[in-house]
Write a protein that holds these residues in place. Structure first.
Motif, PDB file in Angstrom:
ATOM      1  N   VAL A  66       0.830  -1.203   0.000  1.00 44.03           N
ATOM      2  CA  VAL A  66       0.000   0.000   0.000  1.00 44.03           C
ATOM      3  C   VAL A  66       0.865   1.253   0.000  1.00 44.03           C
ATOM      4  CG1 VAL A  66      -1.679   1.347   1.326  1.00 44.03           C
ATOM      5  CG2 VAL A  66      -1.973  -1.121   1.085  1.00 44.03           C
ATOM      6  N   GLN A  67       1.876   1.283   0.857  1.00 46.58           N
ATOM      7  CA  GLN A  67       2.703   2.481   0.967  1.00 46.58           C
ATOM      8  C   GLN A  67       3.408   2.793  -0.353  1.00 46.58           C
ATOM      9  OE1 GLN A  67       2.533   4.607   3.430  1.00 46.58           O
ATOM     10  NE2 GLN A  67       3.876   5.960   2.292  1.00 46.58           N
ATOM     11  N   GLU A  68       3.888   1.775  -1.050  1.00 46.74           N
ATOM     12  CA  GLU A  68       4.551   2.025  -2.336  1.00 46.74           C
ATOM     13  C   GLU A  68       3.564   2.548  -3.369  1.00 46.74           C
ATOM     14  OE1 GLU A  68       7.392  -0.514  -4.145  1.00 46.74           O
ATOM     15  OE2 GLU A  68       8.084  -1.296  -2.233  1.00 46.74           O
ATOM     16  N   LEU A  69       2.364   2.005  -3.374  1.00 49.31           N
ATOM     17  CA  LEU A  69       1.346   2.485  -4.312  1.00 49.31           C
ATOM     18  C   LEU A  69       1.011   3.948  -4.031  1.00 49.31           C
ATOM     19  CD1 LEU A  69      -0.675   2.064  -6.573  1.00 49.31           C
ATOM     20  CD2 LEU A  69      -2.238   1.063  -4.918  1.00 49.31           C
ATOM     21  N   VAL A  70       0.860   4.277  -2.771  1.00 51.75           N
ATOM     22  CA  VAL A  70       0.536   5.649  -2.374  1.00 51.75           C
ATOM     23  C   VAL A  70       1.664   6.605  -2.771  1.00 51.75           C
ATOM     24  CG1 VAL A  70       0.188   7.135  -0.347  1.00 51.75           C
ATOM     25  CG2 VAL A  70      -1.036   4.969  -0.533  1.00 51.75           C
ATOM     26  N   LYS A  94      -8.331   1.960   4.291  1.00 55.45           N
ATOM     27  CA  LYS A  94      -8.667   3.382   4.184  1.00 55.45           C
ATOM     28  C   LYS A  94      -7.602   4.137   3.383  1.00 55.45           C
ATOM     29  CE  LYS A  94     -10.624   6.905   7.133  1.00 55.45           C
ATOM     30  NZ  LYS A  94     -10.916   7.289   8.511  1.00 55.45           N
ATOM     31  N   THR A  95      -6.337   3.828   3.635  1.00 54.79           N
ATOM     32  CA  THR A  95      -5.239   4.474   2.909  1.00 54.79           C
ATOM     33  C   THR A  95      -5.316   4.161   1.425  1.00 54.79           C
ATOM     34  OG1 THR A  95      -3.819   4.289   4.850  1.00 54.79           O
ATOM     35  CG2 THR A  95      -2.727   4.660   2.747  1.00 54.79           C
ATOM     36  N   LEU A  96      -5.596   2.922   1.095  1.00 53.24           N
ATOM     37  CA  LEU A  96      -5.646   2.503  -0.299  1.00 53.24           C
ATOM     38  C   LEU A  96      -6.811   3.149  -1.039  1.00 53.24           C
ATOM     39  CD1 LEU A  96      -4.312   0.710  -2.415  1.00 53.24           C
ATOM     40  CD2 LEU A  96      -5.851  -1.118  -1.721  1.00 53.24           C
ATOM     41  N   LEU A  97      -7.931   3.301  -0.378  1.00 50.48           N
ATOM     42  CA  LEU A  97      -9.121   3.842  -1.024  1.00 50.48           C
ATOM     43  C   LEU A  97      -9.156   5.363  -1.079  1.00 50.48           C
ATOM     44  CD1 LEU A  97     -11.830   1.411   0.366  1.00 50.48           C
ATOM     45  CD2 LEU A  97     -10.682   1.359  -1.859  1.00 50.48           C
ATOM     46  N   SER A  98      -8.273   6.013  -0.352  1.00 48.65           N
ATOM     47  CA  SER A  98      -8.307   7.487  -0.343  1.00 48.65           C
ATOM     48  C   SER A  98      -7.549   8.079  -1.504  1.00 48.65           C
ATOM     49  CB  SER A  98      -7.751   8.026   0.964  1.00 48.65           C
ATOM     50  OG  SER A  98      -6.419   7.629   1.156  1.00 48.65           O
TER      51      SER A  98
END
Length: 98
Positions: A66-70, A94-98
């Motif tokens: 997730v962090q790399e995608l963000v 939540k992080t991924l969908l925001s």
């Protein structure tokens, strides 16, 4: 004259190789290679390498952190189709969908 990085063009060459192998496998199985979606997995790869693959025409990328995608997504064009690969911890939804 500027030195050429040893990995310059590596992403595009790797993509061509994968697409050729997919085409051959599809033909052997009686399918069209157009029916196969290749997701370029960007796990731990630098944005510069993803950009090479993007510049070679690929638009479908996958990430399993997730962090790399963000971090990567805002640095790349918006027309990329991102896929999240693997297990997703509930605290990261939540992080991924925001």
């Amino acid at each position: 004259m500027a030195a050429i990085s040893p990995v310059q063009g590596f992403g595009a060459a790797a993509l061509r190789s994968v697409l050729q192998r997919v085409k051959q496998a599809a033909e052997r199985s009686g399918r069209s290679s157009d029916a196969v979606r290749v997701v370029a997995v960007s796990k731990t790869k630098p944005v510069s390498l993803l950009r090479q693959v993007y510049d070679a025409g690929h638009r479908c990328f996958g990430e399993n952190y997730v962090q790399e995608l963000v971090e990567k997504a805002p640095q790349l064009p918006e027309d990329i189709e991102w896929h999240f690969i693997g297990h997703l911890q509930s605290n990261k939804v939540k992080t991924l969908l925001s």
